[in-house]
Design a protein around this motif. Sequence first.
Motif, mmCIF file in Angstrom:
data_model
loop_
_atom_site.group_PDB
_atom_site.id
_atom_site.type_symbol
_atom_site.label_atom_id
_atom_site.label_comp_id
_atom_site.label_asym_id
_atom_site.label_seq_id
_atom_site.Cartn_x
_atom_site.Cartn_y
_atom_site.Cartn_z
ATOM 1 N N HIS A 105 14.071 -48.413 37.404
ATOM 2 C CA HIS A 105 14.726 -47.812 38.560
ATOM 3 C C HIS A 105 13.960 -46.642 39.157
ATOM 4 O O HIS A 105 14.381 -46.103 40.165
ATOM 5 C CB HIS A 105 16.134 -47.353 38.171
ATOM 6 C CG HIS A 105 17.119 -48.471 38.161
ATOM 7 N ND1 HIS A 105 18.344 -48.389 38.759
ATOM 8 C CD2 HIS A 105 17.046 -49.718 37.641
ATOM 9 C CE1 HIS A 105 19.009 -49.510 38.593
ATOM 10 N NE2 HIS A 105 18.241 -50.326 37.908
ATOM 11 N N CYS A 107 27.679 -40.302 50.649
ATOM 12 C CA CYS A 107 27.185 -40.960 49.448
ATOM 13 C C CYS A 107 27.675 -42.408 49.465
ATOM 14 O O CYS A 107 28.851 -42.654 49.762
ATOM 15 C CB CYS A 107 27.702 -40.287 48.184
ATOM 16 S SG CYS A 107 27.088 -38.621 47.898
ATOM 17 N N THR A 108 26.791 -43.336 49.150
ATOM 18 C CA THR A 108 27.178 -44.746 49.055
ATOM 19 C C THR A 108 26.699 -45.269 47.703
ATOM 20 O O THR A 108 25.513 -45.506 47.511
ATOM 21 C CB THR A 108 26.561 -45.576 50.194
ATOM 22 O OG1 THR A 108 25.151 -45.303 50.280
ATOM 23 C CG2 THR A 108 27.214 -45.222 51.524
ATOM 24 N N SER A 109 27.620 -45.423 46.785
ATOM 25 C CA SER A 109 27.294 -45.831 45.415
ATOM 26 C C SER A 109 27.740 -47.278 45.220
ATOM 27 O O SER A 109 28.932 -47.577 45.305
ATOM 28 C CB SER A 109 27.985 -44.907 44.412
ATOM 29 O OG SER A 109 27.598 -43.561 44.651
ATOM 30 N N TRP A 135 18.219 -41.659 38.637
ATOM 31 C CA TRP A 135 17.034 -42.175 39.306
ATOM 32 C C TRP A 135 16.035 -41.053 39.571
ATOM 33 O O TRP A 135 16.380 -39.861 39.537
ATOM 34 C CB TRP A 135 17.414 -42.828 40.631
ATOM 35 C CG TRP A 135 18.077 -44.156 40.491
ATOM 36 C CD1 TRP A 135 18.469 -44.770 39.340
ATOM 37 C CD2 TRP A 135 18.431 -45.036 41.569
ATOM 38 N NE1 TRP A 135 19.063 -45.973 39.622
ATOM 39 C CE2 TRP A 135 19.045 -46.162 40.972
ATOM 40 C CE3 TRP A 135 18.310 -44.981 42.943
ATOM 41 C CZ2 TRP A 135 19.521 -47.231 41.741
ATOM 42 C CZ3 TRP A 135 18.774 -46.039 43.711
ATOM 43 C CH2 TRP A 135 19.370 -47.153 43.110
ATOM 44 N N VAL A 175 25.960 -48.149 40.341
ATOM 45 C CA VAL A 175 25.693 -46.754 40.697
ATOM 46 C C VAL A 175 27.011 -45.988 40.600
ATOM 47 O O VAL A 175 27.991 -46.323 41.257
ATOM 48 C CB VAL A 175 25.095 -46.632 42.106
ATOM 49 C CG1 VAL A 175 24.930 -45.163 42.483
ATOM 50 C CG2 VAL A 175 23.750 -47.343 42.171
ATOM 51 N N CYS A 192 23.310 -44.063 37.666
ATOM 52 C CA CYS A 192 23.874 -45.395 37.442
ATOM 53 C C CYS A 192 24.243 -45.563 35.977
ATOM 54 O O CYS A 192 23.759 -44.841 35.107
ATOM 55 C CB CYS A 192 22.893 -46.486 37.882
ATOM 56 S SG CYS A 192 21.391 -46.577 36.894
ATOM 57 N N THR A 213 20.807 -39.910 42.449
ATOM 58 C CA THR A 213 21.561 -41.111 42.115
ATOM 59 C C THR A 213 21.672 -41.321 40.611
ATOM 60 O O THR A 213 20.687 -41.224 39.885
ATOM 61 C CB THR A 213 20.905 -42.333 42.774
ATOM 62 O OG1 THR A 213 20.804 -42.105 44.185
ATOM 63 C CG2 THR A 213 21.711 -43.584 42.525
ATOM 64 N N GLY A 232 24.902 -41.974 45.262
ATOM 65 C CA GLY A 232 24.014 -42.978 45.815
ATOM 66 C C GLY A 232 23.532 -42.545 47.196
ATOM 67 O O GLY A 232 24.330 -42.161 48.054
#
Length: 362
Positions: free
Chosen positions: A25, A169-171, A329, A175, A336, A334, A179
């Motif tokens: 990742h 944020c978009t997880s 990451w 995640v 996960c 980010t 994100g």
Amino acid sequence: MPFRHCGRVCSPWPGVHQQCRRSSHSIGSGSNNKRSRPLVHLSSAPGSKYGGKEIGSPYPIIPHDTSPINYVKDRSIDVPWYARRSISPDDYRYEATATAALPPEGPNPNHDSARAVGRLAREAMDVALSTMRPGITTDDINAHVFDFIVSRGAYPSLLLYRGFPKSICTSINEVMYLGVPDMRPIEIGDVVSVAIGCYKHGLHAKVCDTVVVQGLDPYETCSTTTLEDSRDERTHRLVQATKEALEEAVAVCQAGVKISEIGRTIQSVADRYDYRIVKDWNGHGIGREFECLPQVKHLRNDDTTVLQPDMMLTIEPILVEGHAAHVKWSNGHTVCSVDGGMAAQSGLSLLILDGGAEVVSR
């Protein structure tokens, strides 16, 4: 027993697997071609711990290219202190040292400001969810939300907070949180958690929501209707449990209640559904600062802090279907799940009152 992940056999122990997953990742950007992803995704946790139940999605989420930072250029918009580009992500002012209580000035006029900025955060979330569909990128959704918030004379609270480069944020799927919106197209079956904050009238408010993306083509809007296959049943159950945990936690909030009741309530819902709670992600005070005291833990704890009238805080639990251990990451934001298990988040901002709590970002 070893399992295959990242194109090679690696150990089921989190410490060893973490090294393998991090190497997968920590690439700079990824291709949309699934053949460039790891050959085999971890599809189940070690049977001795989770009974061999299926978790995760067929393919892991990997970093994709991102667009340049879109700064707020309108000088008429009031911005928080960290919005200046010269502020370091490690600035000492980020430490949560402020109190969350709003100043008792007469009839508490700040309550109206809190309600206004909370409504705006919810409206921004509605924009994000109405835009979401298969084929669109999370970077596109971020741009729509940015334009909406700025058009309302507000500042997107997440932008530049601790160096975060986007307005939302978009997880997705495994995640857990933070994100970063990028150029990866959203796919049918994705579990997408969105977090949005707004700053206006000198106050912040925040809201988080999770949906399971449906649709037969890129022009069909997102829905959350249940499908027949087992993966969609699993993901909808996870999203439902997270929403229940939030609602039951809000229901126990009122002045005089120990803040630990919030965590106890969320933990009981997670236990009922057999999910884990991401313990490193907490709710917090919000208002004049985007993050401040009190810290709101989402699992059982012995915090003796008592909720006070006029406190403004967030409750935003994240539940995962597998192990709660995580990997960060290389972008520094980010996070996960270590075993590929799906995650979902629900969150609201609320005002503590004598007889209960008022959700301002519903």
